[in-house]
Write a protein that holds these residues in place. Structure first.
Motif, PDB file in Angstrom:
ATOM      1  N   ALA A 251       0.889  -1.169   0.000  1.00 39.64           N
ATOM      2  CA  ALA A 251       0.000   0.000   0.000  1.00 39.64           C
ATOM      3  C   ALA A 251       0.922   1.212   0.000  1.00 39.64           C
ATOM      4  O   ALA A 251       1.734   1.376   0.916  1.00 39.64           O
ATOM      5  N   VAL A 252       0.837   2.024  -1.047  1.00 37.94           N
ATOM      6  CA  VAL A 252       1.723   3.182  -1.195  1.00 37.94           C
ATOM      7  C   VAL A 252       0.890   4.442  -1.418  1.00 37.94           C
ATOM      8  O   VAL A 252      -0.246   4.371  -1.899  1.00 37.94           O
ATOM      9  N   THR A 253       1.503   5.574  -1.070  1.00 39.95           N
ATOM     10  CA  THR A 253       0.843   6.865  -1.287  1.00 39.95           C
ATOM     11  C   THR A 253       1.859   7.892  -1.767  1.00 39.95           C
ATOM     12  O   THR A 253       3.058   7.764  -1.514  1.00 39.95           O
ATOM     13  N   ARG A 254       1.339   8.898  -2.439  1.00 44.52           N
ATOM     14  CA  ARG A 254       2.075  10.129  -2.759  1.00 44.52           C
ATOM     15  C   ARG A 254       1.008  11.217  -2.845  1.00 44.52           C
ATOM     16  O   ARG A 254       0.088  11.132  -3.657  1.00 44.52           O
ATOM     17  N   GLY A 255       1.108  12.175  -1.950  1.00 45.83           N
ATOM     18  CA  GLY A 255       0.072  13.196  -1.874  1.00 45.83           C
ATOM     19  C   GLY A 255      -1.271  12.560  -1.569  1.00 45.83           C
ATOM     20  O   GLY A 255      -1.406  11.788  -0.622  1.00 45.83           O
ATOM     21  N   ASP A 256      -2.262  12.834  -2.404  1.00 45.07           N
ATOM     22  CA  ASP A 256      -3.610  12.269  -2.222  1.00 45.07           C
ATOM     23  C   ASP A 256      -3.822  10.979  -3.003  1.00 45.07           C
ATOM     24  O   ASP A 256      -4.911  10.417  -2.987  1.00 45.07           O
ATOM     25  N   GLU A 257      -2.791  10.505  -3.702  1.00 36.41           N
ATOM     26  CA  GLU A 257      -2.910   9.309  -4.521  1.00 36.41           C
ATOM     27  C   GLU A 257      -2.524   8.069  -3.724  1.00 36.41           C
ATOM     28  O   GLU A 257      -1.514   8.057  -3.021  1.00 36.41           O
ATOM     29  N   HIS A 258      -3.352   7.006  -3.836  1.00 34.88           N
ATOM     30  CA  HIS A 258      -3.115   5.742  -3.144  1.00 34.88           C
ATOM     31  C   HIS A 258      -3.110   4.610  -4.162  1.00 34.88           C
ATOM     32  O   HIS A 258      -3.836   4.644  -5.149  1.00 34.88           O
ATOM     33  N   TYR A 259      -2.298   3.594  -3.886  1.00 33.71           N
ATOM     34  CA  TYR A 259      -2.223   2.429  -4.760  1.00 33.71           C
ATOM     35  C   TYR A 259      -1.957   1.214  -3.883  1.00 33.71           C
ATOM     36  O   TYR A 259      -1.189   1.287  -2.923  1.00 33.71           O
ATOM     37  N   ALA A 260      -2.585   0.096  -4.227  1.00 35.55           N
ATOM     38  CA  ALA A 260      -2.353  -1.161  -3.510  1.00 35.55           C
ATOM     39  C   ALA A 260      -2.281  -2.294  -4.526  1.00 35.55           C
ATOM     40  O   ALA A 260      -2.939  -2.248  -5.570  1.00 35.55           O
ATOM     41  N   ALA A 261      -1.472  -3.299  -4.205  1.00 36.10           N
ATOM     42  CA  ALA A 261      -1.329  -4.443  -5.110  1.00 36.10           C
ATOM     43  C   ALA A 261      -0.680  -5.599  -4.368  1.00 36.10           C
ATOM     44  O   ALA A 261      -0.021  -5.413  -3.342  1.00 36.10           O
ATOM     45  N   HIS A 262      -0.872  -6.788  -4.905  1.00 41.61           N
ATOM     46  CA  HIS A 262      -0.108  -7.968  -4.502  1.00 41.61           C
ATOM     47  C   HIS A 262       1.039  -8.052  -5.494  1.00 41.61           C
ATOM     48  O   HIS A 262       0.836  -7.918  -6.703  1.00 41.61           O
ATOM     49  N   CYS A 263       2.255  -8.258  -4.989  1.00 39.06           N
ATOM     50  CA  CYS A 263       3.438  -8.184  -5.840  1.00 39.06           C
ATOM     51  C   CYS A 263       4.373  -9.364  -5.610  1.00 39.06           C
ATOM     52  O   CYS A 263       4.377  -9.974  -4.543  1.00 39.06           O
ATOM     53  N   THR A 264       5.168  -9.628  -6.626  1.00 39.29           N
ATOM     54  CA  THR A 264       6.308 -10.535  -6.503  1.00 39.29           C
ATOM     55  C   THR A 264       7.513  -9.872  -7.154  1.00 39.29           C
ATOM     56  O   THR A 264       7.372  -9.095  -8.104  1.00 39.29           O
TER      57      THR A 264
END
Length: 117
Positions: free
Chosen positions: A80-93
């Motif tokens: 779960a990452v953010t920059r300013g008001d932007e959010h992003y989430a993912a399952h990663c390898t």
């Protein structure tokens, strides 16, 4: 590379600048990202990331590490990452290959955002 260094390495890929990213991504790396063209090779991946603002906050969950053989590390996690008001989430390898003592590069990375209904 011990577990703490593995997660520091992975975090640096999310927050580091474009030059840092270039240093850590192998020229033969393959990536699957959730935006067209979806499948990228090393140089394409570096170019795509170099033109993207870096994330400022990173939270890992469900972290797993496998070491199938000497010089090879595979990680899987939820991000779960953010920059300013932007959010992003993912399952990663990600998969790292050791090139020399304390010299690791990413040879595979994949992101799968959660399905939205």
């Amino acid at each position: 590379m011990d577990d703490n260094r593995v997660w520091d390495f992975e975090e640096s890929l999310w927050i580091g600048d474009a030059e840092h990213y270039r240093e850590l991504i192998d020229a033969e790396c393959l990536m699957v990202l959730p935006v067209p063209p979806y499948v990228l090779s090393g140089d394409e991946a570096v170019a795509t990331v170099a033109n993207t603002p870096r994330w400022t906050s990173v939270e890992f969950a469900d972290q797993r590490i496998a070491r199938p053989e000497e010089g090879l590390i595979v990680v899987a996690y939820h991000i779960a990452v953010t920059r300013g008001d932007e959010h992003y989430a993912a399952h990663c390898t990600s998969t790292y290959r050791r090139r020399a003592h304390d010299d690791w590069q990413v040879v595979q990375h994949q992101q799968t955002p959660p399905l939205t209904r």
